[in-house]
Design a protein around this motif. Structure first.
Motif, PDB file in Angstrom:
ATOM      1  N   ILE A  56       0.843  -1.207   0.000  1.00  0.00           N
ATOM      2  CA  ILE A  56       0.000   0.000   0.000  1.00  0.00           C
ATOM      3  C   ILE A  56       0.874   1.251   0.000  1.00  0.00           C
ATOM      4  O   ILE A  56       0.656   2.190  -0.777  1.00  0.00           O
ATOM      5  N   GLU A  59       2.609   1.919  -3.309  1.00  0.00           N
ATOM      6  CA  GLU A  59       1.741   2.524  -4.323  1.00  0.00           C
ATOM      7  C   GLU A  59       1.482   3.995  -4.034  1.00  0.00           C
ATOM      8  O   GLU A  59       1.539   4.840  -4.939  1.00  0.00           O
ATOM      9  N   ILE A 378      -4.839   3.405   5.582  1.00  0.00           N
ATOM     10  CA  ILE A 378      -5.426   2.351   4.742  1.00  0.00           C
ATOM     11  C   ILE A 378      -6.736   2.811   4.122  1.00  0.00           C
ATOM     12  O   ILE A 378      -6.996   2.561   2.933  1.00  0.00           O
ATOM     13  N   TYR A 381      -5.979   5.062   1.280  1.00  0.00           N
ATOM     14  CA  TYR A 381      -5.570   4.293   0.100  1.00  0.00           C
ATOM     15  C   TYR A 381      -6.789   3.757  -0.647  1.00  0.00           C
ATOM     16  O   TYR A 381      -6.868   3.862  -1.879  1.00  0.00           O
ATOM     17  N   ARG A 385      -7.674   4.987  -4.364  1.00  0.00           N
ATOM     18  CA  ARG A 385      -7.648   3.948  -5.399  1.00  0.00           C
ATOM     19  C   ARG A 385      -8.991   3.916  -6.140  1.00  0.00           C
ATOM     20  O   ARG A 385      -9.040   3.705  -7.352  1.00  0.00           O
ATOM     21  N   ALA A 403      -6.109  -5.359  -4.898  1.00  0.00           N
ATOM     22  CA  ALA A 403      -5.790  -4.161  -4.121  1.00  0.00           C
ATOM     23  C   ALA A 403      -6.702  -4.063  -2.902  1.00  0.00           C
ATOM     24  O   ALA A 403      -6.258  -3.746  -1.790  1.00  0.00           O
ATOM     25  N   ALA A 407      -5.688  -4.350   1.013  1.00  0.00           N
ATOM     26  CA  ALA A 407      -6.101  -3.308   1.952  1.00  0.00           C
ATOM     27  C   ALA A 407      -6.967  -3.890   3.068  1.00  0.00           C
ATOM     28  O   ALA A 407      -6.843  -3.493   4.234  1.00  0.00           O
TER      29      ALA A 407
END
Length: 466
Positions: A56, A59, A378, A381, A385, A403, A407
């Motif tokens: 994570i 990215e 998190i 993210y 995303r 993904a 997560a």
């Protein structure tokens, strides 16, 4: 860092930085208290927490390299207040981390000067810890270079000596045919009875893997991040997992550590080595001297860095009284507030009967406070995303489904860790448990209050300006 003037990091460079950031040898004796099942728990902690969170962060760091950090990623996803609170919890987490570090110094001092009675004198060790902390704090406010020199000498010594001791003496004991102090069988390695007391150690083992998010600030200096980050993550994961697992095995082979011996475990190991090798000196005394130099040398930077980071993220939100800097251009008021909070917690820890109990309580408190920002990270993210489809992602988990799985695993482990930390272990006293519950509530309330004060002050100044 300036990417125009700095040589970009390859796989090896990034792996070295990652290992230095995350690896903590003091986690090995703590894990050893769980017994042989610690081996399985290390693997679970890596699979559920370390690897997913590393992917994570890789990215986010490569997608938003100019942002460089958890608070900025959270700000992009959820706004200024959420960003402020995530930075706030990073800052206050050190209120409990520093006391655990300082009490550890008193143990090191007691062995360095061969006065073990200090460990059992609750208020003497508290006074020593407070004195060291305030001396280093006041020197830090002056911009002293003393700690830089001490860290340059002490940090390698504080790392190399324990590594040689644990792996060298552990390997000698294993291959010399000495009987193991711990029984290693399929039955003992597999936790047959998952008691709450045992499972709670998983949260501490996950905490031992924390720190990868700090690499977000150097994402712009990574060469070919699409390939470098996943390779470096793989290498880092392998090195840290091997050191933790083999170190735990070596440690348990030589000594059998109980939960109330975590503060002195490395020294018990050293005493065993001294007796086994018939050394003309006490290895525990040498170890104590190394650790004292190492920790005091690093303490100035540990005191300064969180306050500087919090100052940078909150200087437009915090009340002006908290963002005042001194002649050395250091956030003096934030450092002093931090020091006052650490002192109060240190004084409260003086009421805990044994130093190992105090260290265990402070470790759980630090774990809880450090893991709260990971929930923000998190969730940020997941939102970025899902909603940000235009940003180029040099490194990404290619499948959207995977993904979310990654997560989800990270979020499950983080929330599970927080929940486990809040559940009292058997025989836990009120004085040991109450801070775990009251602390986060109090700190969250203070954070919201400071945020409201800061935004109110900003609105007032804007009105006057208009």
């Amino acid at each position: 860092m300036n990417t125009a003037s700095t040589k970009k990091l390859g796989v090896l460079g990034l792996s070295i930085i990652s290992v230095n950031t995350i690896l903590g040898l003091k986690n090995i004796p703590y894990a050893a208290t769980v017994g042989p099942s610690a081996i399985l728990f290390w693997v679970i902690a890596a699979l559920l927490y370390f690897i997913p969170l590393s992917l994570i962060i890789a990215e986010l760091a490569t997608s938003y390299p100019e942002q460089g950090g958890v608070s900025a990623w959270v700000n992009r996803a959820f706004g200024q207040r959420a960003s402020f609170l995530s930075s706030w919890f990073y800052w206050v987490a050190n209120f409990t981390y520093y006391p655990s570090l300082l009490l550890g110094i008193t143990v090191n001092i007691s062995y360095a000067i061969n006065q073990p009675a200090i460990i059992d004198n609750t208020w003497l060790r508290t006074i020593i810890a407070l004195t060291i902390f305030w001396v280093v704090t006041l020197l830090t406010l002056r911009g002293t270079k003393m700690s830089e020199k001490l860290a340059a000498i002490g940090t390698p010594i504080g790392l190399v000596v324990p590594v040689i001791l644990i792996f060298g003496f552990g390997a000698y004991s294993i291959f010399s045919g000495n009987p193991s102090a711990t029984e290693f069988t399929a039955k003992t390695i597999t936790p047959n009875s998952l008691s709450l007391d045992t499972i709670m150690f998983l949260s501490t083992l996950m905490f031992a893997f924390a720190g990868m998010e700090m690499l977000g600030t150097i994402a712009g200096d990574v060469k070919n991040p699409q390939k470098t980050f996943p390779k470096a993550i793989g290498i880092t994961s392998a090195i840290i997992a091997v050191v933790y697992i083999l170190g735990t095995i070596a440690f348990q082979f030589v000594v059998n550590i109980k939960p109330d011996q975590t503060a002195t475990a490395l020294y018990l190991f050293a005493d065993k080595a001294t007796a086994e090798f018939h050394l003309p000196f006490q290895l525990s005394q040498v170890l104590g001297i190394c650790f004292v130099i190492s920790i005091i040398g690093a303490l100035s930077f540990l005191i300064l860095n969180p306050s500087v980071m919090f100052y940078e993220s909150g200087k437009n939100v915090l009340p002006k009284i908290l963002t005042k800097t001194n002649k050395a251009n250091m956030p003096s008021n934030l450092i002093l507030w931090q020091s006052a909070g650490v002192s109060v917690i240190l004084l409260f820890s003086g009421f805990i009967p044994t130093i190992s109990s105090a260290l265990n309580m402070l470790t759980f408190m630090a774990t809880l406070a450090f893991f709260i920002p990971y929930v923000y990270l998190i969730l940020a993210y997941i939102k970025l995303r899902r909603n940000d489809k235009t940003t180029v992602r040099p490194f990404k988990i290619k499948s959207t489904f995977m993904a979310y799985v990654v997560a989800g695993a990270a979020l499950f482990s983080v929330i599970g860790t927080i929940a486990l930390t809040l559940i009292p272990a058997p025989h836990t006293t009120i004085s040991e448990y109450a801070p775990l519950v009251v602390g986060p509530i109090l700190f969250a309330g203070l954070g919201l209050w400071f945020y409201q004060l800061g935004t109110k002050e900003t609105r007032t100044q804007l009105k006057k300006a208009s």
